[in-house]
Design a protein around this motif. Structure first.
Motif, PDB file in Angstrom:
ATOM      1  N   SER A   1       0.831  -1.204   0.000  1.00 18.34           N
ATOM      2  CA  SER A   1       0.000   0.000   0.000  1.00 18.34           C
ATOM      3  C   SER A   1       0.865   1.254   0.000  1.00 18.34           C
ATOM      4  O   SER A   1       1.713   1.444   0.875  1.00 18.34           O
ATOM      5  N   ALA A   2       0.589   2.113  -0.987  1.00 18.43           N
ATOM      6  CA  ALA A   2       1.275   3.417  -1.003  1.00 18.43           C
ATOM      7  C   ALA A   2       0.631   4.335   0.030  1.00 18.43           C
ATOM      8  O   ALA A   2       1.308   5.136   0.663  1.00 18.43           O
ATOM      9  N   ALA A   3      -0.680   4.206   0.197  1.00 18.15           N
ATOM     10  CA  ALA A   3      -1.368   5.073   1.173  1.00 18.15           C
ATOM     11  C   ALA A   3      -0.775   4.863   2.557  1.00 18.15           C
ATOM     12  O   ALA A   3      -0.427   5.817   3.252  1.00 18.15           O
ATOM     13  N   GLN A   4      -0.608   3.607   2.940  1.00 14.28           N
ATOM     14  CA  GLN A   4      -0.036   3.345   4.262  1.00 14.28           C
ATOM     15  C   GLN A   4       1.464   3.620   4.282  1.00 14.28           C
ATOM     16  O   GLN A   4       2.014   4.016   5.299  1.00 14.28           O
ATOM     17  N   GLY A   5       2.106   3.431   3.136  1.00 15.87           N
ATOM     18  CA  GLY A   5       3.552   3.655   3.062  1.00 15.87           C
ATOM     19  C   GLY A   5       3.935   5.106   3.281  1.00 15.87           C
ATOM     20  O   GLY A   5       5.034   5.415   3.703  1.00 15.87           O
ATOM     21  N   GLN A   6       3.009   6.006   2.977  1.00 11.63           N
ATOM     22  CA  GLN A   6       3.313   7.433   3.110  1.00 11.63           C
ATOM     23  C   GLN A   6       2.668   8.017   4.362  1.00 11.63           C
ATOM     24  O   GLN A   6       2.639   9.223   4.533  1.00 11.63           O
ATOM     25  N   ARG A   7       2.124   7.156   5.239  1.00 12.87           N
ATOM     26  CA  ARG A   7       1.273   7.704   6.307  1.00 12.87           C
ATOM     27  C   ARG A   7       2.048   8.531   7.330  1.00 12.87           C
ATOM     28  O   ARG A   7       1.482   9.382   8.000  1.00 12.87           O
TER      29      ARG A   7
ATOM     30  N   PRO B   1      12.367  11.498   4.006  1.00 12.53           N
ATOM     31  CA  PRO B   1      11.607  10.965   5.131  1.00 12.53           C
ATOM     32  C   PRO B   1      12.411  10.933   6.423  1.00 12.53           C
ATOM     33  O   PRO B   1      11.846  10.734   7.493  1.00 12.53           O
ATOM     34  N   MET B   2      13.728  11.111   6.334  1.00 13.62           N
ATOM     35  CA  MET B   2      14.534  10.986   7.554  1.00 13.62           C
ATOM     36  C   MET B   2      15.113  12.326   7.998  1.00 13.62           C
ATOM     37  O   MET B   2      16.109  12.386   8.702  1.00 13.62           O
ATOM     38  N   VAL B   3      14.476  13.391   7.562  1.00 14.82           N
ATOM     39  CA  VAL B   3      14.958  14.712   7.949  1.00 14.82           C
ATOM     40  C   VAL B   3      14.637  14.944   9.436  1.00 14.82           C
ATOM     41  O   VAL B   3      13.667  14.385   9.961  1.00 14.82           O
ATOM     42  N   ALA B   4      15.451  15.760  10.103  1.00 11.92           N
ATOM     43  CA  ALA B   4      15.250  16.021  11.543  1.00 11.92           C
ATOM     44  C   ALA B   4      13.891  16.697  11.760  1.00 11.92           C
ATOM     45  O   ALA B   4      13.447  17.482  10.912  1.00 11.92           O
ATOM     46  N   PRO B   5      13.227  16.408  12.925  1.00 13.16           N
ATOM     47  CA  PRO B   5      11.865  16.914  13.145  1.00 13.16           C
ATOM     48  C   PRO B   5      11.713  18.428  12.985  1.00 13.16           C
ATOM     49  O   PRO B   5      10.724  18.887  12.419  1.00 13.16           O
ATOM     50  N   ALA B   6      12.695  19.192  13.447  1.00  9.46           N
ATOM     51  CA  ALA B   6      12.536  20.650  13.365  1.00  9.46           C
ATOM     52  C   ALA B   6      12.516  21.102  11.906  1.00  9.46           C
ATOM     53  O   ALA B   6      11.712  21.956  11.501  1.00  9.46           O
TER      54      ALA B   6
ATOM     55  N   ALA C   1       8.503   4.217  -0.303  1.00  7.82           N
ATOM     56  CA  ALA C   1       7.965   3.439   0.818  1.00  7.82           C
ATOM     57  C   ALA C   1       6.600   2.832   0.520  1.00  7.82           C
ATOM     58  O   ALA C   1       5.770   3.428  -0.163  1.00  7.82           O
ATOM     59  N   ARG C   2       6.377   1.647   1.047  1.00  6.60           N
ATOM     60  CA  ARG C   2       5.076   0.983   1.002  1.00  6.60           C
ATOM     61  C   ARG C   2       4.889   0.228   2.323  1.00  6.60           C
ATOM     62  O   ARG C   2       5.873  -0.037   3.033  1.00  6.60           O
ATOM     63  N   VAL C   3       3.642  -0.186   2.606  1.00  8.13           N
ATOM     64  CA  VAL C   3       3.367  -1.051   3.766  1.00  8.13           C
ATOM     65  C   VAL C   3       2.593  -2.266   3.272  1.00  8.13           C
ATOM     66  O   VAL C   3       1.636  -2.116   2.492  1.00  8.13           O
ATOM     67  N   THR C   4       2.981  -3.459   3.716  1.00  6.82           N
ATOM     68  CA  THR C   4       2.269  -4.668   3.274  1.00  6.82           C
ATOM     69  C   THR C   4       0.906  -4.752   3.967  1.00  6.82           C
ATOM     70  O   THR C   4       0.793  -4.494   5.160  1.00  6.82           O
ATOM     71  N   THR C   5      -0.099  -5.150   3.176  1.00  7.29           N
ATOM     72  CA  THR C   5      -1.435  -5.340   3.753  1.00  7.29           C
ATOM     73  C   THR C   5      -1.654  -6.818   4.095  1.00  7.29           C
ATOM     74  O   THR C   5      -2.707  -7.187   4.582  1.00  7.29           O
ATOM     75  N   ASP C   6      -0.670  -7.654   3.793  1.00  7.96           N
ATOM     76  CA  ASP C   6      -0.801  -9.101   3.954  1.00  7.96           C
ATOM     77  C   ASP C   6       0.624  -9.673   4.052  1.00  7.96           C
ATOM     78  O   ASP C   6       1.592  -8.967   3.802  1.00  7.96           O
ATOM     79  N   ARG C   7       0.700 -10.960   4.355  1.00  5.91           N
ATOM     80  CA  ARG C   7       2.015 -11.628   4.278  1.00  5.91           C
ATOM     81  C   ARG C   7       2.361 -11.764   2.797  1.00  5.91           C
ATOM     82  O   ARG C   7       1.508 -12.139   1.991  1.00  5.91           O
ATOM     83  N   VAL C   8       3.624 -11.432   2.414  1.00  3.93           N
ATOM     84  CA  VAL C   8       4.006 -11.533   1.004  1.00  3.93           C
ATOM     85  C   VAL C   8       5.335 -12.282   0.895  1.00  3.93           C
ATOM     86  O   VAL C   8       6.315 -11.914   1.557  1.00  3.93           O
TER      87      VAL C   8
ATOM     88  N   VAL D   1       8.154  -1.124   4.224  1.00  7.82           N
ATOM     89  CA  VAL D   1       9.087  -1.601   3.199  1.00  7.82           C
ATOM     90  C   VAL D   1       9.645  -0.421   2.404  1.00  7.82           C
ATOM     91  O   VAL D   1       8.897   0.485   2.028  1.00  7.82           O
ATOM     92  N   LEU D   2      10.942  -0.454   2.139  1.00  9.62           N
ATOM     93  CA  LEU D   2      11.506   0.478   1.156  1.00  9.62           C
ATOM     94  C   LEU D   2      11.907  -0.311  -0.077  1.00  9.62           C
ATOM     95  O   LEU D   2      12.717  -1.248   0.019  1.00  9.62           O
TER      96      LEU D   2
END
Ligand code: HEM
Length: 411
Positions: free
Chosen positions: A64-70, A172-177, A285-292, A305-306
């Protein structure tokens, strides 16, 4: 039975560690060969590095791209963009985007962009030294958006400042400030684009932006979301690609000479090869919605996942002599523009623009040379970029008499 986690050998620096960012390729090479679906204990992410597996990550709906960018929160009240949605929402948002970035929208821009490239090269100091990032990449990227959006000449500096500030959001890994500053800059950019779109529409300006704004398939917020994404996702990668490309190209004098005489098709092949070797967007980035189960290993549901595009782009299973620059490489199934439903919507524009600039640049300045020392890579992970790339133009330009390049108007 549980298996022990695989670790990078001690002599290799982690690709996200400050010292590993300058040259992540050795670590990625090792991972691709030894643990192609790697759980990275430091970040909690799964790094997928083989080409075939990255293609699956990009195309399979279980990623999922939606979850990957959450994790990328925003504070500009825009609805989700096409980059952060999955089908069917994704298709609904992407289809109108073709009015801004599809081949039919960008082809007519070629002649004007050719003139912009010539003007940019005319301004370079004959025989002098320039910074390819500041003096070529950034003004070129801004010229592209001026054509897409119909930006008045007097507003280019403001637009560029907004685009640069908002681009912080790419990493995605930039410092919070800094991330907070980037989010607020994205809000300012949206505000600017909203006002500009209203003015351009009222004035009857006919450019891809006003065509998109007139399309009633999108709400105003969704339309602004596409513009915002186009700037944050594209301005800096395009600007930085030029420095990255010259860094690869200039040491290879045979390649420089062949690019100087390249026709449109050859120039486009060259652009793809340069993107393959130093992709400005090295992973997504993506997030798996299932076992793959991938070829290289199994991912649990909910895995972050990257897809490491830059590692896939040097996979010897797909690319012969993968670390070598071969400007005529064909086919070249690199993943520098991603793949699957989220394949870069602006790929035709990027190819067209870089194929206009690079042959003209090395044609005019055949003795162009880069620095002899180690490249000065910035610490930011996305886009992969050189802090600066000082270039010696090497004597007076070869006079081209303002002749339009063969590419003009034919793309
Ligand atoms: C060298 C320059 C560029 C590179 C390397 C690049 C690379 C990429 C990649 C890898 C993706 C896929 C991301 C993912 O799957 O999560 C992407 C998506 C996208 N890019 Fe580009 N890009 C470039 C320039 C641009 C420019 C100039 C624009 C706009 C003017 C642009 C607009 C987009 C959009 C709208 C998407 C989202 C497509 C979707 O989600 O359906 N890109 N780009």
């Amino acid at each position: 039975m549980t298996t022990a986690p695989v670790r990078l050998p001690e002599h290799l620096i982690h690709p996200f560690a400050p010292a590993g960012r300058a040259n992540p390729h050795p670590a990625y090479r090792w991972l691709r060969a030894n643990d192609p679906v790697h759980h990275d204990a430091a970040s909690g992410l799964w790094l997928v590095t083989a080409h075939a597996d990255c293609v699956t990550v990009l195309r399979d709906p279980r990623f999922s791209a939606a979850q990957g960018q959450r994790e990328r929160t925003r504070d500009d009240a825009l609805p989700p963009s096409m980059l952060t949605t999955d089908p069917p929402d994704h298709h609904r948002l992407r289809a109108p985007g073709a009015l801004l970035l599809g081949p039919a929208a960008v082809r007519p821009l070629a002649e004007g962009l050719g003139a912009d490239v010539d003007a940019l090269l005319d301004r370079l100091p004959p025989g002098g030294r320039i910074d390819a990032v500041a003096d070529l990449g950034r003004p070129l990227a801004t010229a592209v958006y001026a054509r897409l959006f119909g930006l008045p000449a007097g507003e280019l500096k403001r637009f560029e400042a907004l685009a640069r500030a908002a681009s912080v959001n790419l990493d995605p890994m930039v410092a919070p400030a800094r991330a907070a500053l980037g989010r607020s800059a994205a809000g300012a950019l949206t505000h600017y684009l909203d006002g500009h779109t209203a003015r351009a529409t009222a004035a009857g300006v006919r450019v891809p932006l006003t065509a998109l704004a007139a399309d009633d398939r999108l709400s105003r917020g969704e339309m602004l979301g596409i513009l915002n994404l186009a700037v944050i996702g594209g301005w800096q990668p395009l600007a930085e690609f030029i420095g990255n490309a010259l860094h690869l190209l200039l040491p290879d004098r045979t390649a420089v000479a062949s690019l100087a005489g390249a026709d449109e098709d050859a120039a486009r092949l060259a652009v793809d090869e340069l993107l393959r070797l130093e992709a400005p967007i090295p992973f997504t980035a993506r997030v798996t919605t299932d076992r793959v189960a991938l070829d290289g290993g199994v991912l649990p549901p909910g895995a972050r996942v990257l897809a490491v595009l830059t590692a896939a782009n040097r996979d010897p299973e797909v690319f012969a002599d993968p670390d070598a620059l071969r400007l005529d490489r064909s086919p070249n199934p690199h993943l520098g523009f991603g793949g699957g439903p989220h394949f870069c919507l602006a790929a035709p524009l990027v190819r067209q623009t870089a194929a206009l600039l690079l042959p003209r640049l090395v044609g005019r300045f055949p003795a162009l040379r880069g620095p002899s020392g180690a490249p000065d890579w910035d610490q930011c992970l996305v886009p992969r970029r050189l802090r600066a790339f000082p270039v010696d133009l090497g004597g007076r330009p070869v006079h081209v008499g303002g002749r339009p390049n063969d590419l003009g108007g034919e793309l």
